[in-house]
Design a protein around this motif. Structure first.
Motif, PDB file in Angstrom:
ATOM      1  N   LYS A   3       0.876  -1.192   0.000  1.00  0.00           N
ATOM      2  CA  LYS A   3       0.000   0.000   0.000  1.00  0.00           C
ATOM      3  C   LYS A   3       0.905   1.231   0.000  1.00  0.00           C
ATOM      4  CE  LYS A   3      -4.419  -1.358   0.574  1.00  0.00           C
ATOM      5  NZ  LYS A   3      -4.208  -2.281  -0.535  1.00  0.00           N
ATOM      6  N   THR A   4       0.617   2.196  -0.845  1.00  0.00           N
ATOM      7  CA  THR A   4       1.433   3.413  -0.908  1.00  0.00           C
ATOM      8  C   THR A   4       0.529   4.637  -0.900  1.00  0.00           C
ATOM      9  OG1 THR A   4       1.385   3.595  -3.314  1.00  0.00           O
ATOM     10  CG2 THR A   4       3.130   2.226  -2.370  1.00  0.00           C
ATOM     11  N   LYS A   5       1.171   5.822  -0.829  1.00  0.00           N
ATOM     12  CA  LYS A   5       0.375   7.044  -0.928  1.00  0.00           C
ATOM     13  C   LYS A   5      -0.261   7.133  -2.323  1.00  0.00           C
ATOM     14  CE  LYS A   5       4.674   9.679  -1.498  1.00  0.00           C
ATOM     15  NZ  LYS A   5       5.491  10.780  -1.022  1.00  0.00           N
ATOM     16  N   SER A   6      -1.132   8.110  -2.508  1.00  0.00           N
ATOM     17  CA  SER A   6      -1.910   8.147  -3.753  1.00  0.00           C
ATOM     18  C   SER A   6      -1.020   8.539  -4.932  1.00  0.00           C
ATOM     19  CB  SER A   6      -3.074   9.141  -3.627  1.00  0.00           C
ATOM     20  OG  SER A   6      -2.617  10.445  -3.920  1.00  0.00           O
ATOM     21  N   PHE A   7      -1.461   8.189  -6.117  1.00  0.00           N
ATOM     22  CA  PHE A   7      -0.686   8.463  -7.329  1.00  0.00           C
ATOM     23  C   PHE A   7      -0.351   9.954  -7.442  1.00  0.00           C
ATOM     24  CE2 PHE A   7      -0.508   9.451 -11.928  1.00  0.00           C
ATOM     25  CZ  PHE A   7       0.649   8.762 -12.217  1.00  0.00           C
ATOM     26  N   SER A  16       5.395  14.786  -4.962  1.00  0.00           N
ATOM     27  CA  SER A  16       6.581  14.781  -4.095  1.00  0.00           C
ATOM     28  C   SER A  16       7.854  14.257  -4.767  1.00  0.00           C
ATOM     29  CB  SER A  16       6.295  13.974  -2.824  1.00  0.00           C
ATOM     30  OG  SER A  16       5.839  12.690  -3.162  1.00  0.00           O
ATOM     31  N   ARG A  17       7.780  13.704  -5.966  1.00  0.00           N
ATOM     32  CA  ARG A  17       8.994  13.161  -6.591  1.00  0.00           C
ATOM     33  C   ARG A  17      10.031  14.255  -6.851  1.00  0.00           C
ATOM     34  NH1 ARG A  17      12.087  13.584 -10.423  1.00  0.00           N
ATOM     35  NH2 ARG A  17      10.746  15.219 -11.262  1.00  0.00           N
ATOM     36  N   ARG A  18      11.267  13.997  -6.487  1.00  0.00           N
ATOM     37  CA  ARG A  18      12.404  14.872  -6.769  1.00  0.00           C
ATOM     38  C   ARG A  18      13.593  13.988  -7.089  1.00  0.00           C
ATOM     39  NH1 ARG A  18       9.870  18.969  -6.979  1.00  0.00           N
ATOM     40  NH2 ARG A  18      10.516  18.616  -9.111  1.00  0.00           N
ATOM     41  N   SER A  19      14.550  14.510  -7.857  1.00  0.00           N
ATOM     42  CA  SER A  19      15.808  13.792  -8.044  1.00  0.00           C
ATOM     43  C   SER A  19      16.636  13.999  -6.790  1.00  0.00           C
ATOM     44  CB  SER A  19      16.550  14.338  -9.263  1.00  0.00           C
ATOM     45  OG  SER A  19      15.818  14.063 -10.423  1.00  0.00           O
ATOM     46  N   GLU A  20      17.020  12.910  -6.134  1.00  0.00           N
ATOM     47  CA  GLU A  20      17.764  13.027  -4.879  1.00  0.00           C
ATOM     48  C   GLU A  20      19.005  12.143  -4.918  1.00  0.00           C
ATOM     49  OE1 GLU A  20      14.893  13.980  -1.320  1.00  0.00           O
ATOM     50  OE2 GLU A  20      13.966  12.467  -2.617  1.00  0.00           O
ATOM     51  N   ARG A  21      20.093  12.685  -4.359  1.00  0.00           N
ATOM     52  CA  ARG A  21      21.403  12.039  -4.538  1.00  0.00           C
ATOM     53  C   ARG A  21      22.129  11.760  -3.224  1.00  0.00           C
ATOM     54  NH1 ARG A  21      19.976  16.203  -7.651  1.00  0.00           N
ATOM     55  NH2 ARG A  21      19.995  15.941  -9.909  1.00  0.00           N
ATOM     56  N   ASP A  22      21.471  12.092  -2.116  1.00  0.00           N
ATOM     57  CA  ASP A  22      22.127  11.961  -0.813  1.00  0.00           C
ATOM     58  C   ASP A  22      21.721  10.623  -0.190  1.00  0.00           C
ATOM     59  OD1 ASP A  22      23.202  12.340   1.690  1.00  0.00           O
ATOM     60  OD2 ASP A  22      21.589  13.667   2.377  1.00  0.00           O
ATOM     61  N   LEU A  76      10.651  -2.795  -7.597  1.00  0.00           N
ATOM     62  CA  LEU A  76      11.286  -1.856  -8.534  1.00  0.00           C
ATOM     63  C   LEU A  76      11.430  -2.498  -9.921  1.00  0.00           C
ATOM     64  CD1 LEU A  76      14.016  -0.122  -6.303  1.00  0.00           C
ATOM     65  CD2 LEU A  76      11.644   0.566  -6.733  1.00  0.00           C
ATOM     66  N   CYS A  77      11.815  -3.762  -9.955  1.00  0.00           N
ATOM     67  CA  CYS A  77      11.950  -4.446 -11.254  1.00  0.00           C
ATOM     68  C   CYS A  77      10.588  -4.603 -11.925  1.00  0.00           C
ATOM     69  CB  CYS A  77      12.623  -5.812 -11.086  1.00  0.00           C
ATOM     70  SG  CYS A  77      14.365  -5.666 -10.677  1.00  0.00           S
ATOM     71  N   TYR A  78       9.577  -4.826 -11.115  1.00  0.00           N
ATOM     72  CA  TYR A  78       8.216  -4.926 -11.660  1.00  0.00           C
ATOM     73  C   TYR A  78       7.809  -3.595 -12.303  1.00  0.00           C
ATOM     74  CZ  TYR A  78       3.197  -5.435 -12.045  1.00  0.00           C
ATOM     75  OH  TYR A  78       1.923  -5.450 -12.550  1.00  0.00           O
ATOM     76  N   ALA A  79       8.101  -2.487 -11.615  1.00  0.00           N
ATOM     77  CA  ALA A  79       7.762  -1.161 -12.156  1.00  0.00           C
ATOM     78  C   ALA A  79       8.500  -0.921 -13.471  1.00  0.00           C
ATOM     79  CB  ALA A  79       8.133  -0.079 -11.142  1.00  0.00           C
ATOM     80  N   VAL A  80       9.728  -1.412 -13.540  1.00  0.00           N
ATOM     81  CA  VAL A  80      10.579  -1.151 -14.701  1.00  0.00           C
ATOM     82  C   VAL A  80      10.142  -1.975 -15.911  1.00  0.00           C
ATOM     83  CG1 VAL A  80      12.944  -1.599 -15.514  1.00  0.00           C
ATOM     84  CG2 VAL A  80      12.577  -0.329 -13.409  1.00  0.00           C
ATOM     85  N   ALA A  98       7.033   6.093  -4.306  1.00  0.00           N
ATOM     86  CA  ALA A  98       5.962   5.369  -3.606  1.00  0.00           C
ATOM     87  C   ALA A  98       6.516   4.543  -2.445  1.00  0.00           C
ATOM     88  CB  ALA A  98       5.230   4.458  -4.590  1.00  0.00           C
ATOM     89  N   LEU A  99       7.711   3.972  -2.637  1.00  0.00           N
ATOM     90  CA  LEU A  99       8.277   3.051  -1.643  1.00  0.00           C
ATOM     91  C   LEU A  99       9.189   3.743  -0.633  1.00  0.00           C
ATOM     92  CD1 LEU A  99       9.195   0.119  -4.071  1.00  0.00           C
ATOM     93  CD2 LEU A  99       7.349   0.119  -2.378  1.00  0.00           C
ATOM     94  N   GLY A 100       9.354   5.061  -0.763  1.00  0.00           N
ATOM     95  CA  GLY A 100      10.191   5.789   0.183  1.00  0.00           C
ATOM     96  C   GLY A 100      11.677   5.747  -0.148  1.00  0.00           C
ATOM     97  N   PHE A 101      12.022   5.438  -1.405  1.00  0.00           N
ATOM     98  CA  PHE A 101      13.417   5.512  -1.845  1.00  0.00           C
ATOM     99  C   PHE A 101      13.677   6.850  -2.503  1.00  0.00           C
ATOM    100  CE2 PHE A 101      13.158   0.907  -1.597  1.00  0.00           C
ATOM    101  CZ  PHE A 101      14.414   0.589  -1.071  1.00  0.00           C
ATOM    102  N   LYS A 102      14.948   7.275  -2.446  1.00  0.00           N
ATOM    103  CA  LYS A 102      15.367   8.447  -3.209  1.00  0.00           C
ATOM    104  C   LYS A 102      15.956   7.938  -4.519  1.00  0.00           C
ATOM    105  CE  LYS A 102      16.723  11.090   0.869  1.00  0.00           C
ATOM    106  NZ  LYS A 102      17.737  12.016   1.365  1.00  0.00           N
ATOM    107  N   ALA A 103      15.745   8.667  -5.604  1.00  0.00           N
ATOM    108  CA  ALA A 103      16.276   8.202  -6.890  1.00  0.00           C
ATOM    109  C   ALA A 103      16.688   9.377  -7.749  1.00  0.00           C
ATOM    110  CB  ALA A 103      15.214   7.372  -7.607  1.00  0.00           C
TER     111      ALA A 103
END
Ligand SMILES: Cc1cc2nc3c(=O)[nH]c(=O)nc-3n(C[C@H](O)[C@H](O)[C@H](O)COP(=O)(O)O)c2cc1C
Length: 241
Positions: free
Chosen positions: A53-57, A63-69, A83-87, A204-209
């Motif tokens: 279950k994730t936050k809404s689309f 909230s998506r941002r490019s994050e590098r830290d 992640l592989c499923y999404a890809v 959605a999963l709380g990762f930075k990318a």
């Protein structure tokens, strides 16, 4: 300098569609195998489904941002599954076509996915290939390659602290055999769809990318054992926490 002198402008012009040019080909190319497999590589089976279950689309879009830290946090196999499923997850079968989460021109799926796993709770660090037909990860070489990946990405040091690096290559022949050189446009579009799926799944999963287009093409191909003609690296994304 006039734009007309650039390779980019001339490529766009040369690959414009018009009624006169429809059906014309500069060269006739045979197709390539639609699926890539490393038969001798150890395989780790992934699964399709069991989504969290994730936050809404629309919250994800907002909230998506490019994050590098990144803090070298290990990623679990379950998270890598999602992640592989999404890809490139398979969502329908039509004849011999395995339709995926991301669209592809002519359903030709020219993009191959490789993973540089730096930190994982369940997987050995190493370079993996996502094999589509059985939806498995194939271990190509074992070891932590964060330093090498950083060098290949022109010293962008977040490649060393990311949990996993996604590497996308294009098997040119799959698409060019149908669409000629115009197909290169479609290949980049295909890859962008795939990358955006990953970025939204990470959010959605709380990762930075972070998507990455700056890298040493030939060195990256060499690192993965790709010839740079039939198959070339075209895009990257780092994922971490
Ligand atoms: C095609 C493409 C290539 C990019 N290449 C890099 C890169 O090499 N290094 C990097 O740190 N960010 C890269 N980015 C991320 C952009 O800097 C970022 O998307 C932009 O600053 C807008 O910020 P946002 O993604 O947070 O909305 C790239 C983005 C795209 C779409």
């Amino acid at each position: 300098m006039a734009l007309k002198q650039t390779i980019a402008y001339n490529y766009l012009k040369a690959t414009n569609l018009s009624f006169e040019k429809l059906g014309l080909r500069e060269v006739s190319l045979t197709s390539a195998s639609r699926f890539k497999e490393y038969p001798n590589a150890p395989k780790i089976k992934l699964f399709l489904g069991d989504y969290p279950k994730t936050k809404s689309f629309f919250e994800i879009l907002e909230s998506r941002r490019s994050e590098r830290d990144y803090k070298k946090i290990p990623i679990s196999l379950k998270e890598l599954n999602w992640l592989c499923y999404a890809v490139q997850g398979i969502t329908a079968t039509v004849g011999s076509y395995l339709l995926r989460t991301a669209p592809s021109a002519g359903a030709l799926y020219p993009i191959e996915t490789y993973l540089g796993v730096n930190f994982s709770t369940d997987l050995k660090p190493g370079i993996y290939h996502l094999e589509i037909k059985t939806f498995s990860l194939e271990l190509l070489k074992e070891g932590y390659f964060g330093k090498e990946l950083t060098d290949l990405a022109l010293g962008q040091s977040f490649f060393a602290t990311a949990s996993v690096v996604f590497i996308w290559s294009a098997v040119l022949r799959r698409t060019l055999s149908k669409y000629g050189s115009r197909g290169l446009r479609y290949i980049f579009m295909d890859c962008a769809h795939i990358c955006q799926n990953l970025l939204l799944a990470c959010e959605a999963l709380g990762f930075k990318a972070c998507p990455v287009g700056a890298f040493l093409d030939e060195n990256f191909n060499e690192f993965l054992g790709l010839d740079g003609e039939e198959e070339s690296v075209i895009y990257l994304a780092t994922v971490g926490k």
